[in-house]
Motif scaffolding. Structure first.
Motif, PDB file in Angstrom:
ATOM      1  N   ASN A 113      -1.010 -15.282   1.016  1.00 49.25           N
ATOM      2  CA  ASN A 113      -0.336 -15.871   2.171  1.00 49.25           C
ATOM      3  C   ASN A 113      -0.945 -15.462   3.511  1.00 49.25           C
ATOM      4  O   ASN A 113      -0.406 -15.824   4.561  1.00 49.25           O
ATOM      5  CB  ASN A 113       1.146 -15.481   2.155  1.00 49.25           C
ATOM      6  N   TYR A 114      -2.048 -14.718   3.475  1.00 44.58           N
ATOM      7  CA  TYR A 114      -2.629 -14.218   4.719  1.00 44.58           C
ATOM      8  C   TYR A 114      -4.152 -14.340   4.683  1.00 44.58           C
ATOM      9  O   TYR A 114      -4.750 -14.545   3.619  1.00 44.58           O
ATOM     10  CB  TYR A 114      -2.214 -12.755   4.951  1.00 44.58           C
ATOM     11  N   ASP A 115      -4.758 -14.220   5.858  1.00 35.70           N
ATOM     12  CA  ASP A 115      -6.212 -14.311   5.972  1.00 35.70           C
ATOM     13  C   ASP A 115      -6.843 -12.947   6.210  1.00 35.70           C
ATOM     14  O   ASP A 115      -8.044 -12.773   6.023  1.00 35.70           O
ATOM     15  CB  ASP A 115      -6.578 -15.274   7.105  1.00 35.70           C
ATOM     16  N   LEU A 116      -6.047 -11.979   6.629  1.00 32.43           N
ATOM     17  CA  LEU A 116      -6.457 -10.575   6.701  1.00 32.43           C
ATOM     18  C   LEU A 116      -5.258  -9.718   6.352  1.00 32.43           C
ATOM     19  O   LEU A 116      -4.161  -9.944   6.870  1.00 32.43           O
ATOM     20  CB  LEU A 116      -6.977 -10.204   8.095  1.00 32.43           C
ATOM     21  N   VAL A 117      -5.462  -8.762   5.469  1.00 29.06           N
ATOM     22  CA  VAL A 117      -4.436  -7.765   5.174  1.00 29.06           C
ATOM     23  C   VAL A 117      -5.024  -6.403   5.522  1.00 29.06           C
ATOM     24  O   VAL A 117      -6.103  -6.030   5.034  1.00 29.06           O
ATOM     25  CB  VAL A 117      -3.976  -7.800   3.705  1.00 29.06           C
ATOM     26  N   ASN A 118      -4.335  -5.691   6.388  1.00 22.76           N
ATOM     27  CA  ASN A 118      -4.821  -4.445   6.979  1.00 22.76           C
ATOM     28  C   ASN A 118      -4.014  -3.274   6.449  1.00 22.76           C
ATOM     29  O   ASN A 118      -2.787  -3.323   6.404  1.00 22.76           O
ATOM     30  CB  ASN A 118      -4.645  -4.526   8.502  1.00 22.76           C
ATOM     31  N   GLY A 119      -4.671  -2.219   6.025  1.00 24.62           N
ATOM     32  CA  GLY A 119      -3.962  -1.018   5.631  1.00 24.62           C
ATOM     33  C   GLY A 119      -3.337  -0.324   6.830  1.00 24.62           C
ATOM     34  O   GLY A 119      -3.792  -0.475   7.960  1.00 24.62           O
ATOM     35  N   PRO A 192       1.468  -0.468   4.164  1.00 23.01           N
ATOM     36  CA  PRO A 192       1.320   0.993   4.103  1.00 23.01           C
ATOM     37  C   PRO A 192       0.446   1.412   2.918  1.00 23.01           C
ATOM     38  O   PRO A 192       0.594   0.888   1.811  1.00 23.01           O
ATOM     39  CB  PRO A 192       2.754   1.492   3.921  1.00 23.01           C
ATOM     40  N   ILE A 193      -0.460   2.364   3.174  1.00 21.03           N
ATOM     41  CA  ILE A 193      -1.337   2.878   2.123  1.00 21.03           C
ATOM     42  C   ILE A 193      -1.377   4.410   2.197  1.00 21.03           C
ATOM     43  O   ILE A 193      -0.931   5.002   3.168  1.00 21.03           O
ATOM     44  CB  ILE A 193      -2.765   2.318   2.250  1.00 21.03           C
ATOM     45  N   LYS A 194      -1.970   5.003   1.171  1.00 21.46           N
ATOM     46  CA  LYS A 194      -2.120   6.465   1.145  1.00 21.46           C
ATOM     47  C   LYS A 194      -3.290   6.891   2.030  1.00 21.46           C
ATOM     48  O   LYS A 194      -4.210   6.111   2.296  1.00 21.46           O
ATOM     49  CB  LYS A 194      -2.358   6.934  -0.291  1.00 21.46           C
ATOM     50  N   HIS A 195      -3.258   8.153   2.457  1.00 17.21           N
ATOM     51  CA  HIS A 195      -4.348   8.711   3.249  1.00 17.21           C
ATOM     52  C   HIS A 195      -4.571  10.151   2.814  1.00 17.21           C
ATOM     53  O   HIS A 195      -3.624  10.852   2.460  1.00 17.21           O
ATOM     54  CB  HIS A 195      -4.016   8.646   4.742  1.00 17.21           C
ATOM     55  N   PHE A 196      -5.850  10.577   2.836  1.00 18.95           N
ATOM     56  CA  PHE A 196      -6.212  11.902   2.355  1.00 18.95           C
ATOM     57  C   PHE A 196      -7.081  12.616   3.389  1.00 18.95           C
ATOM     58  O   PHE A 196      -7.758  11.975   4.198  1.00 18.95           O
ATOM     59  CB  PHE A 196      -6.998  11.799   1.041  1.00 18.95           C
TER      60      PHE A 196
END
Length: 237
Positions: A113-119, A192-196
């Motif tokens: 449903n989108y053209d860009l998905v950003n974390g 939302p995504i994980k970050h390390f």
């Protein structure tokens, strides 16, 4: 729809991280349920990165690489990735692997449903100064772009390749990719995504290129927005 994905990995003096990049992205490419290839972009590294990249590509059919004659910057590396991508989707991840390749699946779940998905790194594992400078930079960019993104600099994105190839890149524009999709009339979303924490290598960005340079780039974006040419073809012979 059947999707195929090219994952761009910009590399600048990351010899300490490249074997880990090979391990993690190979695992993802083999386990995901769509065609996935990895494009390493050597941005004029002065260490042993290019030699390692050649070795990685020789032993893994999922990996390819291109190498610049000299260091051109992150925006140039991403632009080259867009130019050389041959799949209908193009992703981007940093070679420090502070984000998890398997989180591409979270972005893929939304791409219909989108053209860009950003974390969106909602629980960042960076230093206080780095987190504060990014917060200020993202807030200022939002004043200029109104793209609604909380973390435009997040190094985990998926873009429809036809949109990506139409982005007129300049130095620093990698921070404005969601806004550039909006200028094309596209749809964007953040997930939302994980970050390390960074496990090896040296960060390439300091206070100046996190605050001062991005502020200058905002004015360049305003000029581009005012003069941007966007068209849709209704008929052709």
């Amino acid at each position: 729809m059947d999707y195929s994905l090219t994952i761009i990995v910009p590399v600048y003096n990351e010899e300490e991280n490249l074997l880990r990049v090979e391990e993690k992205l190979k695992e993802y490419a083999l386990k995901t349920n769509f065609d996935c290839q990895i494009l390493l972009v050597n941005d004029g590294s002065k260490d042993n990165s290019e030699k390692l990249m050649v070795e990685i590509c020789d032993r893994n059919p999922e990996f390819n690489y291109i190498s610049f004659e000299k260091n051109c910057g992150l925006s140039a590396a991403i632009k080259a990735g867009f130019d050389y991508s041959t799949t209908n989707l193009t992703g981007y991840i940093d070679s420090d692997l502070q984000t998890d390749p398997f989180d591409f699946d979270l972005l893929m779940n939304e791409i219909d449903n989108y053209d860009l998905v950003n974390g969106f790194r909602h629980e960042r594992k960076d230093s206080g100064i780095k987190n504060l400078s990014s917060l200020v930079a993202n807030t200022v960019r939002n004043w200029f772009t109104h793209d609604g993104m909380d973390d435009t600099g997040c190094p985990l994105k998926i873009i429809r390749t036809d949109y990506a190839k139409r982005i007129p890149m300049f130095r620093g524009l990698h921070r404005f990719l969601p806004a550039m999709i909006l200028l094309q009339g596209g749809r964007i979303k953040q997930v939302p995504i994980k970050h390390f924490p960074r496990m090896a290598g040296t960060p390439k960005f300091g206070l100046r290129n996190r605050l001062i340079k991005p502020l200058m780039d905002c004015f360049a974006y305003l000029w581009m927005k005012k003069n941007y040419i966007n068209y849709n073809v209704s008929r052709r012979s």
